[in-house]
Design an enzyme around this catalytic site. Structure first.
Site, PDB file in Angstrom:
ATOM      1  N   ASP A 231       0.834  -1.202   0.000  1.00 44.40           N
ATOM      2  CA  ASP A 231       0.000   0.000   0.000  1.00 44.40           C
ATOM      3  C   ASP A 231       0.872   1.257   0.000  1.00 44.40           C
ATOM      4  OD1 ASP A 231      -2.298   1.520  -0.003  1.00 44.40           O
ATOM      5  OD2 ASP A 231      -2.626   1.375   2.160  1.00 44.40           O
TER       6      ASP A 231
HETATM    7 MG   LIG Z   1      -1.807   4.343   5.936  1.00 46.80          MG
END
Ligand SMILES: [Mg+2]
Ligand SMILES: Nc1ncnc2c1ncn2[C@@H]1O[C@H](COP(=O)(O)OP(=O)(O)O)[C@@H](O)[C@H]1O
Length: 237
Positions: A166
């Site tokens: 991410d």
């Molecule tokens: Mg984060």
């Protein structure tokens, strides 16, 4: 590292950073009662900044984002203590520190088992006087040397074979000394090979583009080229 385990809970902690760790130390309410909440930040949930004896910590409860997250907010399938998200992130952070990557020191990780599932929390060291790229770029542009440092930091992480699943501009912090930090290693892991590395970079670029549209951040494609060039140079050495 030390452990403090019971039949339904596991804690791993660094005794050099926190004196003791029991499940109560992972509850924001506990720190609130002790007047030890010094701030907070919003991500998927709320990260609470807490005053510990020796240093400041960032306490985060693991939860899902997205639609699925609204149904099963914070329960994960239990497949063994060492496979829980908090214990995985704790050891990955320590590994990255050994490899010289600027990531927060892990302080304590908790997993609590409930039948087939578990819930998890993590306390890391709060990076002092740091802001994430999104908040900075809403106020000001960043110099080329910062973009270079970001590229170099990602290259270090990739040389350590860590895939940040991410990698976005909320998860990159710059502190008062202009040091670059990478955070939020939930679900991240070491991975062989190189094929996945460009995916990390593409995700990061999408994040710049998204926030340019959404929040008008002060960023240009040229900044990206500087970051990428520094990444490629650092990766080649
Ligand atoms: Mg984060
Ligand atoms: N160790 C830390 N030091 C300083 N700020 C932090 C730290 N950990 C998290 N934060 C802040 O909290 C936000 C959310 O934390 P993060 O770990 O990214 O979790 P998530 O995105 O899953 O909610 C970050 O964007 C950052 O602003």
């Amino acid at each position: 590292m030390k452990q403090s385990n019971s039949a339904d809970s596991h804690i791993t902690y660094d005794p050099a950073l926190i004196k003791e760790a029991s499940p109560v130390h992972f509850s924001a309410l506990y720190w609130q009662k002790n007047n030890a909440i010094i701030g907070s930040a919003k991500g998927r949930g709320t990260t609470w900044f807490i005053q510990l004896e020796k240093l400041q910590g960032a306490l985060r409860h693991y939860q899902r984002g997205g639609l699925f997250g609204r149904i099963i907010k914070d329960h994960y399938l239990f497949l063994g203590w060492s496979k829980t998200r908090s214990l995985q992130e704790f050891s990955l952070l320590n590994f990255l520190i050994q490899q010289g990557v600027h990531v927060p020191r892990p302080i304590a990780a908790l997993a609590i088992k409930k039948r087939f599932t578990y819930q998890a929390d993590l306390i890391t060291e709060k990076i002092n006087e740091a802001q994430d790229l999104v908040s900075i770029l809403q106020e000001t542009t960043l110099d080329a040397d910062i973009y270079k440092k970001i590229g170099q930091e990602i290259a270090k992480m990739h040389q350590a074979q860590v895939n940040h699943s991410d990698l976005n501009i909320h998860n990159i912090l710059i502190d008062a000394n202009k040091k670059v930090w990478i955070i939020d290693f939930d679900k991240c892991a070491k991975q062989h090979g190189n094929a996945w590395k460009s995916g990390n970079l593409q995700r990061l670029k999408r994040s710049f583009l998204k926030e340019q549209k959404k929040r008008n951040i002060l960023w240009s494609n040229n900044d990206w080229e500087i970051l990428k060039e520094a990444y490629l140079v650092a990766s080649a050495t």
